[in-house]
Design a protein around this motif. Structure first.
Motif, mmCIF file in Angstrom:
data_model
loop_
_atom_site.group_PDB
_atom_site.id
_atom_site.type_symbol
_atom_site.label_atom_id
_atom_site.label_comp_id
_atom_site.label_asym_id
_atom_site.label_seq_id
_atom_site.Cartn_x
_atom_site.Cartn_y
_atom_site.Cartn_z
ATOM 1 N N ALA A 1 29.212 42.757 25.870
ATOM 2 C CA ALA A 1 30.108 43.408 26.819
ATOM 3 C C ALA A 1 29.295 43.748 28.068
ATOM 4 C CB ALA A 1 30.717 44.680 26.218
ATOM 5 N N ASN A 2 29.805 43.355 29.212
ATOM 6 C CA ASN A 2 29.099 43.546 30.478
ATOM 7 C C ASN A 2 30.014 44.290 31.453
ATOM 8 O OD1 ASN A 2 26.448 42.841 31.466
ATOM 9 N ND2 ASN A 2 27.432 41.623 33.055
ATOM 10 N N PHE A 3 29.579 45.464 31.913
ATOM 11 C CA PHE A 3 30.346 46.281 32.856
ATOM 12 C C PHE A 3 29.522 46.456 34.131
ATOM 13 C CE2 PHE A 3 31.458 47.463 28.543
ATOM 14 C CZ PHE A 3 32.851 47.455 28.559
ATOM 15 N N ILE A 4 30.130 46.149 35.275
ATOM 16 C CA ILE A 4 29.417 46.220 36.559
ATOM 17 C C ILE A 4 30.203 47.088 37.522
ATOM 18 C CG2 ILE A 4 28.570 44.893 38.532
ATOM 19 C CD1 ILE A 4 28.249 42.507 36.608
ATOM 20 N N PHE A 5 29.562 48.153 37.988
ATOM 21 C CA PHE A 5 30.154 49.034 38.996
ATOM 22 C C PHE A 5 29.481 48.761 40.337
ATOM 23 C CE2 PHE A 5 29.754 52.872 41.589
ATOM 24 C CZ PHE A 5 31.086 53.200 41.778
ATOM 25 N N GLN A 6 30.295 48.582 41.377
ATOM 26 C CA GLN A 6 29.771 48.348 42.717
ATOM 27 C C GLN A 6 30.557 49.163 43.736
ATOM 28 O OE1 GLN A 6 29.831 44.000 43.250
ATOM 29 N NE2 GLN A 6 27.728 43.928 42.476
ATOM 30 N N THR A 7 29.897 49.485 44.826
ATOM 31 C CA THR A 7 30.542 50.204 45.922
ATOM 32 C C THR A 7 29.876 49.801 47.229
ATOM 33 O OG1 THR A 7 31.159 52.409 46.733
ATOM 34 C CG2 THR A 7 28.975 52.188 45.736
ATOM 35 N N HIS A 8 30.503 50.112 48.322
ATOM 36 C CA HIS A 8 29.826 49.980 49.614
ATOM 37 C C HIS A 8 30.378 51.031 50.563
ATOM 38 C CE1 HIS A 8 33.054 48.233 52.106
ATOM 39 N NE2 HIS A 8 33.364 47.440 51.097
ATOM 40 N N PRO A 9 29.533 51.591 51.415
ATOM 41 C CA PRO A 9 30.004 52.552 52.413
ATOM 42 C C PRO A 9 30.701 51.840 53.565
ATOM 43 C CG PRO A 9 27.660 52.154 52.682
ATOM 44 C CD PRO A 9 28.087 51.374 51.470
ATOM 45 N N ASP A 10 31.246 52.617 54.512
ATOM 46 C CA ASP A 10 31.810 52.032 55.720
ATOM 47 C C ASP A 10 30.746 51.198 56.438
ATOM 48 O OD1 ASP A 10 33.996 53.548 55.050
ATOM 49 O OD2 ASP A 10 33.757 55.002 56.677
ATOM 50 N N PHE A 11 31.169 50.104 57.056
ATOM 51 C CA PHE A 11 30.234 49.324 57.865
ATOM 52 C C PHE A 11 30.926 48.866 59.141
ATOM 53 C CE2 PHE A 11 32.218 46.201 55.020
ATOM 54 C CZ PHE A 11 32.551 45.164 55.873
ATOM 55 N N HIS A 12 30.129 48.460 60.104
ATOM 56 C CA HIS A 12 30.637 48.065 61.418
ATOM 57 C C HIS A 12 31.460 46.788 61.328
ATOM 58 C CE1 HIS A 12 30.746 47.291 65.733
ATOM 59 N NE2 HIS A 12 30.286 46.067 65.493
ATOM 60 N N ALA A 13 32.689 46.832 61.873
ATOM 61 C CA ALA A 13 33.563 45.657 61.900
ATOM 62 C C ALA A 13 34.622 45.869 62.972
ATOM 63 C CB ALA A 13 34.206 45.415 60.545
ATOM 64 N N PRO A 14 34.468 45.296 64.169
ATOM 65 C CA PRO A 14 35.460 45.480 65.234
ATOM 66 C C PRO A 14 36.815 44.840 64.924
ATOM 67 C CG PRO A 14 33.788 43.882 65.879
ATOM 68 C CD PRO A 14 33.314 44.503 64.609
ATOM 69 N N TYR A 15 36.861 43.923 63.993
ATOM 70 C CA TYR A 15 38.135 43.314 63.592
ATOM 71 C C TYR A 15 38.008 42.810 62.165
ATOM 72 C CZ TYR A 15 35.607 39.026 64.776
ATOM 73 O OH TYR A 15 34.670 38.032 64.848
ATOM 74 N N SER A 16 39.147 42.624 61.519
ATOM 75 C CA SER A 16 39.196 42.092 60.154
ATOM 76 C C SER A 16 40.382 41.152 60.043
ATOM 77 C CB SER A 16 39.340 43.217 59.121
ATOM 78 O OG SER A 16 38.211 44.062 59.127
ATOM 79 N N GLY A 17 40.257 40.181 59.130
ATOM 80 C CA GLY A 17 41.335 39.240 58.895
ATOM 81 C C GLY A 17 41.861 39.338 57.480
ATOM 82 N N THR A 18 42.722 38.393 57.134
ATOM 83 C CA THR A 18 43.371 38.398 55.821
ATOM 84 C C THR A 18 42.373 38.339 54.682
ATOM 85 O OG1 THR A 18 45.271 37.270 56.809
ATOM 86 C CG2 THR A 18 45.103 37.224 54.409
#
Length: 473
Positions: free
Chosen positions: A69-86
């Motif tokens: 059994a393999n459990f992986i927790f991941q996160t990331h803080p806010d990061f710079h992105a002037p725009y985002s797409g789909t």
């Protein structure tokens, strides 16, 4: 990279001050290592890196029963992105936990044939549903969240060994092979459902999300668009010729109907994949063991052509869509080099280079047309923790000009699509430390740093802390 290696060498022995002493284990060979006979001919074979399980396994060599059994927790803080797409990685704080649980079974029918069946369940979530990165941070994720969470058949295959010499070599039993010994020169045939990286592009320190790295392009060659459905499995035939210090393997397999789709095309005369790999078990450093693997593959499937779709969309003043074409079979091909080299008795370096033609749609694995990865893995016996492992790696991924133009025009791949693209190579640094807590229980903190996520210099960088809990049954 040199500074990182120095820091790693200082950190790893110090980790023993905080870790619990591991339990003793019996010597065994890693599933990804050459046979013990081949290892005996190497001047400096790697240390024992076998793993402990919570429960003892069958002593009867005709059967195999184990699990993980393999459990992986991941996160990331806010990061710079002037725009985002789909299909952009979300620039806002998020977290996700994935899980993969597998039940391995097998029965040896006679001295040359065995039947192997694995039942698997995968679930949880991925950061931004798996979108926005070519080198995704969690290889365990199932990108399609609509798939059933019920257990499913992972692997189911018949394995036959044809002896080509009378002498035998010792073989370490695993869920992929139950034989205790094998002919020195032999042909191994497998037919059924399997994952292509079970047998191709293996690397002893950079192929295992249970104990090693987690990034898609660290554990596998990112430009190896190997035949697979969404869960990473295909149906096909492999033939593997093995001699003392070298081997050559071939696989013919089914391709998915759509990019990264769950359904395969059951017409191999139309959609199919050929895979070739030559393996030389010889180091590049004098008196140090190592392995060199040369890979080539060709895919034939219902894949779009990036340039055609960009031209078609520009003429119609619309956004290009790589799937907007009638059913047609196109070809894609690529190559890879996979190296591993012992540096000391406890340190093994590895490197991969991958390239594909980049003209046709990224279809089965990820959106990478060129990749280079290098890293080092350490065995915990170095600091008297023989069940522990640690590693660091650096990966740089790229796509060809036609692929760049498609994403820059707002096109969507099955993983990428920011709506615009200011192109730059996607560069990834990854590190981990796996500590053995108690029999069969392993914990592993780690971190990944991604520059230009999705090849976009306008976005990022992104830091992804990770934590893995693994149990061997």
């Amino acid at each position: 990279m040199l500074l990182a290696l120095v820091a790693f060498a200082v950190f790893a022995p110090a980790a023993s001050l905080f870790a619990q002493q591991s339990d003793p284990q019996s010597p065994a060979q890693s599933p990804d290592s050459p046979t013990l006979d081949a290892a005996a001919n190497l001047a400096d074979p790697p240390p024992d890196d076998s793993t402990q399980s919570m429960f003892p396994h069958f002593k009867d060599t005709r059967f195999w029963l184990s699990g993980q059994a393999n459990f992986i927790f991941q996160t990331h803080p806010d990061f710079h992105a002037p725009y985002s797409g789909t299909h952009s990685l979300s620039p806002n704080y998020e977290k996700a936990t994935s899980r993969v649980m597998t039940f391995y079974t097998g029965i040896r029918l006679n001295h040359s044939t065995e039947f192997l069946v694995d039942i698997e369940e995968a679930g949880g979530a991925a950061l931004t549903q798996g979108f926005g990165l070519a080198g995704n941070t969690d290889l365990d994720i199932v990108r399609n969240p609509s798939l059933s969470k019920a257990p499913y058949l992972g692997r189911g295959m018949i394995h036959t060994v044809i002896a080509l010499s009378p002498d035998k070599v010792e073989n370490q039993r695993t869920f992929l092979s139950l034989f205790e010994e094998l002919p020195r020169r032999r042909l191994e045939l497998r037919f059924g459902k399997f994952s292509m990286p079970d047998f191709f592009d293996i690397n002893s320190v950079g192929s295992d999300t249970h104990f090693q790295f987690l990034n898609w392009t660290t554990d596998n060659n990112g430009a190896y668009d190997y035949a697979a459905d969404t869960r990473g499995y295909t149906v096909g035939l492999t033939a593997d010729f093995e001699d003392r210090n070298w081997g050559f393997r071939f696989a013919e397999a089914l391709m998915p109907k759509i990019a990264n789709g769950i359904d395969l095309v059951w017409k191999p005369w139309q959609a199919h994949a050929e895979n070739f790999e030559y393996e030389l078990r010889h180091g590049v450093l004098p008196k140090k063991s190592g392995v060199i693997r040369l890979l080539a593959y060709t895919n034939s499937a219902n894949m779009g052509i990036y340039r055609d779709q960009v031209i078609k969309a520009a003429a119609a003043e619309t956004t290009p869509d790589i799937t907007a074409h009638p059913w047609r079979i196109t070809q894609k091909y690529g190559f890879g080099i996979n190296l591993e080299q012992n540096l000391t008795h406890y340190l093994t370096a590895f490197a991969r280079f991958g390239w594909d033609d980049g003209r046709t749609e990224s279809f089965a694995y990820t959106e990478v047309d060129q990749t280079f990865a290098e890293g080092v893995g350490a065995n915990g016996a170095w600091w008297h923790r023989k069940q522990d492992r640690a590693g660091i790696a650096y990966i740089t991924n790229a796509i060809k000009k036609d692929h760049q133009n498609y994403l820059a025009a707002g096109g969507l791949g099955f993983l990428l699509g920011d709506g615009h693209l200011t192109y730059g190579r996607e560069n990834i640094f990854e590190s981990y430390y796996t500590v053995h807590v108690w029999r069969g229980i392993y914990l592993a903190p780690g971190v990944q740093h991604i520059t230009n996520p999705g090849y976009n210099r306008d976005r990022g960088p992104v830091v992804v802390p990770t934590f893995r809990a693994h149990i061997e049954f």
